[in-house]
Design a protein around this motif. Sequence first.
Motif, short mmCIF file in Angstrom:
data_model
loop_
_atom_site.label_atom_id
_atom_site.label_comp_id
_atom_site.label_asym_id
_atom_site.label_seq_id
_atom_site.Cartn_x
_atom_site.Cartn_y
_atom_site.Cartn_z
N SER A 165 0.78 -1.27 -0.10
CA SER A 165 0.08 -0.15 0.11
C SER A 165 0.80 1.30 -0.04
O SER A 165 0.41 2.04 -0.83
N GLY A 166 1.73 1.15 0.80
CA GLY A 166 2.87 2.38 0.78
C GLY A 166 3.47 2.74 -0.33
O GLY A 166 3.24 3.78 -0.99
N PHE A 167 3.78 1.74 -1.44
CA PHE A 167 4.59 2.07 -2.59
C PHE A 167 3.54 2.20 -3.70
O PHE A 167 3.80 3.01 -4.50
N ALA A 168 2.51 1.71 -3.71
CA ALA A 168 1.48 1.88 -4.66
C ALA A 168 0.90 3.68 -4.39
O ALA A 168 0.76 4.34 -5.13
N ALA A 169 0.69 4.01 -2.87
CA ALA A 169 0.43 5.40 -2.85
C ALA A 169 1.40 6.30 -3.20
O ALA A 169 1.18 7.47 -3.79
N LEU A 170 2.52 6.17 -2.95
CA LEU A 170 3.64 6.68 -3.34
C LEU A 170 3.77 7.18 -4.70
O LEU A 170 4.04 8.24 -5.17
N ALA A 206 3.29 -4.34 -4.59
CA ALA A 206 2.66 -2.86 -4.74
C ALA A 206 1.87 -3.04 -6.05
O ALA A 206 0.84 -2.10 -6.42
N ALA A 207 2.47 -3.86 -7.18
CA ALA A 207 1.80 -3.69 -8.49
C ALA A 207 0.33 -4.05 -8.32
O ALA A 207 -0.54 -3.97 -9.13
N ARG A 208 -0.01 -4.99 -7.27
CA ARG A 208 -1.43 -5.43 -7.04
C ARG A 208 -2.39 -4.57 -6.50
O ARG A 208 -3.47 -4.61 -6.83
N SER A 209 -1.83 -3.57 -5.68
CA SER A 209 -2.56 -2.59 -4.91
C SER A 209 -3.19 -1.40 -5.85
O SER A 209 -3.69 -0.50 -5.35
N LEU A 210 -2.59 -1.41 -7.19
CA LEU A 210 -3.02 -0.45 -8.06
C LEU A 210 -4.57 -0.66 -8.32
O LEU A 210 -5.19 0.25 -8.97
N PHE A 211 -5.03 -1.90 -8.01
CA PHE A 211 -6.39 -1.96 -8.43
C PHE A 211 -7.33 -2.79 -7.22
O PHE A 211 -6.75 -3.23 -6.43
N GLY A 212 -8.64 -2.40 -7.65
CA GLY A 212 -9.53 -3.20 -6.39
C GLY A 212 -10.04 -4.51 -6.84
O GLY A 212 -9.50 -4.96 -7.82
N GLY A 213 -10.52 -5.09 -5.95
CA GLY A 213 -11.14 -6.48 -5.94
C GLY A 213 -10.09 -7.80 -6.10
O GLY A 213 -9.47 -7.56 -5.34
N TYR A 214 -10.29 -8.53 -7.23
CA TYR A 214 -9.25 -9.71 -7.12
C TYR A 214 -8.26 -9.35 -8.13
O TYR A 214 -8.71 -8.92 -9.34
N VAL A 215 -6.98 -9.45 -8.02
CA VAL A 215 -5.98 -9.13 -9.07
C VAL A 215 -5.13 -10.01 -9.20
O VAL A 215 -4.57 -10.94 -8.37
N GLU A 216 -4.56 -9.99 -10.40
CA GLU A 216 -3.39 -11.00 -10.80
C GLU A 216 -2.16 -10.26 -11.37
O GLU A 216 -2.42 -9.21 -11.92
#
Length: 335
Positions: free
Chosen positions: A115-120, A149-159
């Motif tokens: 979450s930290g690196f997605a937000a930054l 962090a690559a996955r935290s760019l999207f909501g729901g279920y992520v690959e």
Amino acid sequence: MISKVTVTAPANIAFVKYWGRRDPARAIPANPSVSMTLSRCRTVTTVTFVPGDEAPDRIAVVDADGIAMEATGGFRERALAQIDRLRAMAGSRGTMRVATRNTFPTGAGIASSASGFAALTVAGARALGLDLDASGLSRLARESGSGSAARSLFGGYVEWPAPGMGPEAGAAPIAAPDWWDLRDVIAVVDRSEKDIPSVEGHRRAASSPHWSARQSLLPARTARVRDAIGARDIDALGPLLEEEAVELHIIAMSSIPPIFYWKPGTLRVLDEVRGLRGRGRRAWATMDAGANVHVICEAEDEDAVAEALRSLPEVEAVIVDGVGDGPRFVEEHLS
Ligand code: PMV
């Protein structure tokens, strides 16, 4: 002109774990991973960009009481490197001031780096005027060294990497948040930061004698996890979650040198989750690189699971979370 941007980005819990890299320098993963984006566990980050200023960049971590302290250690180094990367992409000169706050314990196996690196990354890119879509931001978030962090760019279920794409691709959603209202009841058994950061775990992973067995099992397991999400089938998904989490820790514990993330409370919670299933609750456990246990269930079992976990003396806190949205911009700045 000075620009100030604030982003809140979610943590995520991996259903299929990213553990080990094919390109360590660029966080290219050894295998595809699948996660659920969380709703309440988030990082809020404010980035202020002062063009032309030559003062050093600043990274402040804000605690639950609103007190800001200059960041230290590996997080600071990686955050400064990510800022440099963004600034170089934008071809800009100037100072970045960052303030960041988590809504959950930092570094305790609740993906604070994701979450930290997605937000930054999202806030920094916007502050610098970079025009990137979510997939480009996802790739850039991975470059921070925190692949999840690559996955935290999207909501729901992520690959991640996106299905059908090469290993360098960013993540992509495979189901929206409202597809399946899964809950994540997190038993915090240890609030301290883990001794061995995941970057070191990735480096050691292939030294485990069980590594190649894991690689051969993963394609079929990952397909079954995708299918279980597609069918909203918790009875199919649950055992796969436990298989996957235990296997990640088998690799860690048998790496050279070994890494033990579990604490006595971890085993106590795993035992309780088996007990809950014996009493008819459909709940299964998973752990990332830490001691805390994420118990995945459907809404109807959430209260019973939370109550059972709260009653355990080894459990310091229970965080009740569920599937959530990706990053969003907010107007309330941290600094
Ligand atoms: O993103 P990193 O480098 O902190 O690695 C994350 C590793 C796990 O949390 C254990 C698994 C995952 O896929 O999130």
